[in-house]
Design an enzyme around this catalytic site. Sequence first.
Site, PDB file in Angstrom:
ATOM      1  N   SER A   1      36.291  -7.336  26.028  1.00  0.00           N
ATOM      2  CA  SER A   1      35.668  -6.388  26.953  1.00  0.00           C
ATOM      3  C   SER A   1      36.344  -6.457  28.314  1.00  0.00           C
ATOM      4  O   SER A   1      36.336  -7.500  28.970  1.00  0.00           O
ATOM      5  CB  SER A   1      34.178  -6.709  27.123  1.00  0.00           C
ATOM      6  OG  SER A   1      33.692  -5.990  28.237  1.00  0.00           O
TER       7      SER A   1
ATOM      8  N   HIS B   1      37.387  -3.101  24.179  1.00  0.00           N
ATOM      9  CA  HIS B   1      35.996  -2.697  24.410  1.00  0.00           C
ATOM     10  C   HIS B   1      35.849  -2.273  25.872  1.00  0.00           C
ATOM     11  O   HIS B   1      36.226  -3.001  26.790  1.00  0.00           O
ATOM     12  CB  HIS B   1      35.075  -3.874  24.086  1.00  0.00           C
ATOM     13  CG  HIS B   1      33.623  -3.534  24.086  1.00  0.00           C
ATOM     14  ND1 HIS B   1      33.006  -2.874  23.039  1.00  0.00           N
ATOM     15  CD2 HIS B   1      32.646  -3.776  24.997  1.00  0.00           C
ATOM     16  CE1 HIS B   1      31.721  -2.725  23.308  1.00  0.00           C
ATOM     17  NE2 HIS B   1      31.475  -3.260  24.499  1.00  0.00           N
TER      18      HIS B   1
ATOM     19  N   ASP C   1      33.275  -0.986  28.629  1.00  0.00           N
ATOM     20  CA  ASP C   1      31.840  -0.944  28.951  1.00  0.00           C
ATOM     21  C   ASP C   1      31.565   0.022  30.098  1.00  0.00           C
ATOM     22  O   ASP C   1      31.894  -0.260  31.252  1.00  0.00           O
ATOM     23  CB  ASP C   1      31.360  -2.344  29.347  1.00  0.00           C
ATOM     24  CG  ASP C   1      31.153  -3.235  28.140  1.00  0.00           C
ATOM     25  OD1 ASP C   1      30.448  -2.804  27.209  1.00  0.00           O
ATOM     26  OD2 ASP C   1      31.698  -4.350  28.126  1.00  0.00           O
TER      27      ASP C   1
ATOM     28  N   MET D   1      28.987   1.798  32.489  1.00  0.00           N
ATOM     29  CA  MET D   1      27.630   1.631  33.043  1.00  0.00           C
ATOM     30  C   MET D   1      27.425   2.619  34.182  1.00  0.00           C
ATOM     31  O   MET D   1      28.340   2.855  34.981  1.00  0.00           O
ATOM     32  CB  MET D   1      27.453   0.207  33.551  1.00  0.00           C
ATOM     33  CG  MET D   1      27.747  -0.849  32.499  1.00  0.00           C
ATOM     34  SD  MET D   1      27.391  -2.492  33.108  1.00  0.00           S
ATOM     35  CE  MET D   1      28.038  -3.484  31.741  1.00  0.00           C
TER      36      MET D   1
ATOM     37  N   HIS E   1      31.765   1.813  24.899  1.00  0.00           N
ATOM     38  CA  HIS E   1      30.336   1.498  24.806  1.00  0.00           C
ATOM     39  C   HIS E   1      29.646   2.156  25.991  1.00  0.00           C
ATOM     40  O   HIS E   1      29.747   1.678  27.117  1.00  0.00           O
ATOM     41  CB  HIS E   1      30.171  -0.038  24.815  1.00  0.00           C
ATOM     42  CG  HIS E   1      28.754  -0.500  24.900  1.00  0.00           C
ATOM     43  ND1 HIS E   1      28.418  -1.814  25.159  1.00  0.00           N
ATOM     44  CD2 HIS E   1      27.578   0.160  24.751  1.00  0.00           C
ATOM     45  CE1 HIS E   1      27.110  -1.942  25.172  1.00  0.00           C
ATOM     46  NE2 HIS E   1      26.573  -0.753  24.940  1.00  0.00           N
TER      47      HIS E   1
ATOM     48  N   MET F   1      26.748   2.935  28.279  1.00  0.00           N
ATOM     49  CA  MET F   1      25.416   2.534  28.754  1.00  0.00           C
ATOM     50  C   MET F   1      25.052   3.534  29.830  1.00  0.00           C
ATOM     51  O   MET F   1      25.064   3.232  31.033  1.00  0.00           O
ATOM     52  CB  MET F   1      25.471   1.098  29.289  1.00  0.00           C
ATOM     53  CG  MET F   1      25.620   0.074  28.172  1.00  0.00           C
ATOM     54  SD  MET F   1      26.222  -1.529  28.731  1.00  0.00           S
ATOM     55  CE  MET F   1      27.997  -1.260  28.577  1.00  0.00           C
TER      56      MET F   1
ATOM     57  N   MET G   1      23.318  -5.531  20.272  1.00  0.00           N
ATOM     58  CA  MET G   1      23.399  -6.247  21.552  1.00  0.00           C
ATOM     59  C   MET G   1      22.752  -7.618  21.395  1.00  0.00           C
ATOM     60  O   MET G   1      21.593  -7.730  20.991  1.00  0.00           O
ATOM     61  CB  MET G   1      22.663  -5.476  22.656  1.00  0.00           C
ATOM     62  CG  MET G   1      23.272  -4.150  23.058  1.00  0.00           C
ATOM     63  SD  MET G   1      25.010  -4.213  23.528  1.00  0.00           S
ATOM     64  CE  MET G   1      24.969  -5.307  24.959  1.00  0.00           C
TER      65      MET G   1
ATOM     66  N   ASP H   1      27.735  -7.739  20.520  1.00  0.00           N
ATOM     67  CA  ASP H   1      28.172  -7.668  21.920  1.00  0.00           C
ATOM     68  C   ASP H   1      27.257  -8.520  22.798  1.00  0.00           C
ATOM     69  O   ASP H   1      26.075  -8.229  22.923  1.00  0.00           O
ATOM     70  CB  ASP H   1      28.113  -6.191  22.352  1.00  0.00           C
ATOM     71  CG  ASP H   1      28.720  -5.956  23.722  1.00  0.00           C
ATOM     72  OD1 ASP H   1      29.122  -6.915  24.385  1.00  0.00           O
ATOM     73  OD2 ASP H   1      28.778  -4.771  24.113  1.00  0.00           O
ATOM     74  N   GLY H   2      27.845  -9.569  23.385  1.00  0.00           N
ATOM     75  CA  GLY H   2      27.119 -10.356  24.380  1.00  0.00           C
ATOM     76  C   GLY H   2      27.045 -11.831  24.029  1.00  0.00           C
ATOM     77  O   GLY H   2      26.522 -12.205  22.981  1.00  0.00           O
ATOM     78  N   GLY H   3      27.629 -12.653  24.887  1.00  0.00           N
ATOM     79  CA  GLY H   3      27.506 -14.102  24.716  1.00  0.00           C
ATOM     80  C   GLY H   3      28.295 -14.675  23.558  1.00  0.00           C
ATOM     81  O   GLY H   3      28.019 -15.798  23.113  1.00  0.00           O
TER      82      GLY H   3
ATOM     83  N   GLY I   1      33.852 -10.842  26.388  1.00  0.00           N
ATOM     84  CA  GLY I   1      34.348 -10.572  27.729  1.00  0.00           C
ATOM     85  C   GLY I   1      34.700 -11.851  28.452  1.00  0.00           C
ATOM     86  O   GLY I   1      35.866 -12.254  28.535  1.00  0.00           O
ATOM     87  N   SER I   2      33.673 -12.543  28.951  1.00  0.00           N
ATOM     88  CA  SER I   2      33.904 -13.741  29.765  1.00  0.00           C
ATOM     89  C   SER I   2      34.584 -14.849  28.967  1.00  0.00           C
ATOM     90  O   SER I   2      35.357 -15.623  29.539  1.00  0.00           O
ATOM     91  CB  SER I   2      32.586 -14.234  30.374  1.00  0.00           C
ATOM     92  OG  SER I   2      31.598 -14.367  29.382  1.00  0.00           O
TER      93      SER I   2
END
Length: 230
Positions: A13, A38, A40, A42, A77, A79, A148, A186-188, A208-209
Amino acid sequence: MSTIPPTYRIAPSLLSADFARLGDELKAVIAGGADWIHFDVMDNHYVPNLTFGPMVCQALKPHARRADGSAVPIDVHLMVQPVDALAAAFADAGADLISFHPEASAHVHRSVQAIKAKGCQAGLVFNPATPLDVLDWTIDDIDLILIMSVNPGFGGQSFIDSALRKIEQARRRIDASGRDIRLEVDGGIKIDNIRRVADAGADTFVAGSAIFGKPDYQAVMDAMRLALKG
Ligand code: DX5
Ligand code: ZN
């Protein structure tokens, strides 16, 4: 579970990239082995954050290529609320896949059809507290389900474990449909939990991170692939 072994995809991401060097970051993560990019989006309305729009996607699109010239799919994605106008703008800007949150569209089926009419693959995204019921009436039309495992809006959050049960449910629905639908999470996602997420039935992993937070992007993705093999 399907008997055909899954082809896993890693989708870094850009949300966690250095925005001052976005083009270089894109190239670095592709050189490191990204399967998809990816993206994102927003809108400071559907989620309490604001990122980038179709013009940024359009600027990056020509650089989304591997050394051998093959294109790296751009996985948008959304949002955002409403969905349709921005989905069309991202299709025109070079998106390959476009996913949206069903809560954010007044007419989910129409939004899916509009994305497909533009020649893109269409996906539905499910927040941690959103049930999968809308799939009863849409699974025959979509190409991607995105679960998510954090609440949307920010990178760097912790994986919510109840997402594993939802991934299992989504996998059962995909297998029952007999269709070729990607199951993305997606996430963590990190090196140390990606295997558990795959075991629940996911085949595509946003990170991502975990990737942009480390100096060597290839090393992170290699470690993720090793975990997926093990
Ligand atoms: C959250 C975004 C995610 C986010 C994931 O709204 O949809 O794609 O970038 O970031 P990490 O991998 O840091 O949890
Ligand atoms: Zn995302």
